[in-house]
Motif scaffolding. Structure first.
Motif, short mmCIF file in Angstrom:
data_model
loop_
_atom_site.label_atom_id
_atom_site.label_comp_id
_atom_site.label_asym_id
_atom_site.label_seq_id
_atom_site.Cartn_x
_atom_site.Cartn_y
_atom_site.Cartn_z
N LEU A 81 52.92 41.07 24.20
CA LEU A 81 53.11 42.09 25.16
C LEU A 81 52.16 41.95 26.55
O LEU A 81 52.68 42.00 27.66
N LEU A 82 50.99 41.52 26.42
CA LEU A 82 50.03 41.32 27.63
C LEU A 82 50.47 40.18 28.52
O LEU A 82 50.66 40.32 29.57
N ASP A 83 50.84 39.05 27.71
CA ASP A 83 51.42 37.96 28.42
C ASP A 83 52.75 38.12 29.17
O ASP A 83 52.75 37.79 30.40
N ALA A 84 53.45 39.01 28.72
CA ALA A 84 54.70 39.39 29.52
C ALA A 84 54.46 40.11 30.85
O ALA A 84 55.03 40.06 31.96
N ARG A 85 53.34 40.90 30.53
CA ARG A 85 53.01 41.83 31.71
C ARG A 85 52.35 40.95 32.64
O ARG A 85 52.58 41.05 33.86
N LEU A 86 51.49 40.00 32.39
CA LEU A 86 50.62 39.18 33.16
C LEU A 86 51.69 38.13 33.93
O LEU A 86 51.32 37.96 35.25
N ALA A 87 52.57 37.88 33.18
CA ALA A 87 53.67 36.91 34.06
C ALA A 87 54.44 37.54 35.16
O ALA A 87 55.06 36.61 36.05
N ARG A 88 54.58 38.94 35.06
CA ARG A 88 55.21 39.63 36.40
C ARG A 88 54.25 40.04 37.45
O ARG A 88 54.82 39.89 38.58
N GLU A 90 51.43 38.44 40.47
CA GLU A 90 51.52 37.02 41.29
C GLU A 90 50.04 36.61 41.23
O GLU A 90 49.73 35.51 40.91
N THR A 91 49.17 37.54 42.00
CA THR A 91 47.82 36.84 42.28
C THR A 91 46.89 37.28 41.04
O THR A 91 47.34 37.72 40.18
N GLY A 92 45.74 36.45 41.03
CA GLY A 92 44.63 36.91 40.17
C GLY A 92 44.30 38.17 40.13
O GLY A 92 44.28 38.77 39.09
N HIS A 97 44.54 43.50 37.36
CA HIS A 97 44.82 44.91 37.28
C HIS A 97 45.96 45.11 36.16
O HIS A 97 45.84 46.09 35.72
N ALA A 98 46.95 44.44 36.15
CA ALA A 98 47.78 44.37 35.15
C ALA A 98 47.09 44.49 33.58
O ALA A 98 47.47 45.11 32.79
N ARG A 152 38.76 33.98 38.14
CA ARG A 152 38.71 32.73 38.75
C ARG A 152 40.00 32.25 39.48
O ARG A 152 39.98 31.81 40.54
N LEU A 153 40.84 32.78 38.79
CA LEU A 153 42.42 32.54 39.54
C LEU A 153 42.54 33.18 40.92
O LEU A 153 42.87 32.83 41.99
N GLY A 154 42.00 34.46 40.74
CA GLY A 154 41.88 35.19 42.06
C GLY A 154 41.05 34.95 43.26
O GLY A 154 41.40 35.10 44.44
N GLN A 155 39.94 34.26 42.72
CA GLN A 155 39.02 33.73 43.57
C GLN A 155 39.61 32.51 44.45
O GLN A 155 39.53 31.90 45.46
N SER A 156 40.36 31.72 43.49
CA SER A 156 40.94 30.61 44.09
C SER A 156 42.46 30.85 44.92
O SER A 156 42.60 30.01 45.88
N ASP A 157 43.07 32.09 44.63
CA ASP A 157 44.10 32.34 45.56
C ASP A 157 43.79 33.44 46.59
O ASP A 157 44.41 33.59 47.35
N GLY A 158 42.31 33.59 46.68
CA GLY A 158 41.81 34.58 47.73
C GLY A 158 41.98 35.99 47.27
O GLY A 158 41.82 36.75 48.37
#
Length: 205
Positions: A81-88, A90-92, A97-98, A152-158
């Protein structure tokens, strides 16, 4: 018969009787989440699972076997369920937040009152059972690693500041999200938990 259907031999007919293992484990985990491992009785479990005690013992061995199977089922379902939420998202930051709102959404109403099997097991069983302790520790480490990866993903995408200390904030958010599941057992409202999620997300702004 699919992989989640168990067969049990019956003496009277000599042929296998099938039952839905996933449905049975879902029922068992509700009992464990609400009652805790030690307070949950075999009679409560068998009644909730809709099975005779003999069938339960044949399929899972004992109460501990039911618990460990239910724990693994719980983790797999929640992660899906969490992975489905994260897939929707975009940014880190959006994904983080999701994740936080996912936990907040499980921390009120009926599901909130049921509580979290992982959090409950940390205090109810992990001190007395090495295998259960390993499962709980792995669950916490997995969630903390995911939080760190999203930062880290959020830091890489700003979308998240590069000044954020990844390890410290990931641990803080782990504590917050697991704490939400404890608070959720105390009749908090959805609005309160949503506000808490927004406040928690500000840790990465």
């Amino acid at each position: 018969m699919n992989a989640t259907t168990l067969q049990l031999k019956t003496r009277s007919r000599g042929r296998p009787r099938e039952f839905d293992a996933e449905a049975a484990l879902d029922a068992a985990l509700r009992v464990f989440s609400e009652r805790g491992y030690h307070a949950a009785s075999i009679s409560e479990l068998t009644e909730a699972m809709g099975l005779a005690a003999g069938s339960v013992y044949k399929a899972f061995g004992d109460k501990r076997g039911i618990f460990l199977a239910a724990f693994d089922r719980y983790r797999a379902v929640r992660r899906g369920l969490l992975d489905a939420r994260l897939a929707r998202a975009e940014t880190g930051r959006d994904k983080l937040h999701a994740l936080i709102t996912f936990f907040a959404g499980s921390s009120h109403g009926e599901i909130g009152r049921q509580g979290c099997l992982v959090v409950g097991s940390a205090g109810d069983l992990a001190l007395f059972d090495e295998e259960a302790a390993e499962r709980v520790a792995t669950a916490f480490i997995t969630d903390e690693t995911l939080l760190a990866d999203l930062i880290r993903l959020g830091q890489s995408d700003g979308s998240i500041s590069a000044d954020i200390g990844v390890s410290a904030v990931a641990l803080a958010l782990l504590c917050l999200t697991k704490g939400m599941r404890v608070i959720g057992k105390t009749e908090r409202s959805g609005e309160e938990m949503a506000a808490a999620a927004e406040a928690a997300t500000k840790l990465v702004t």
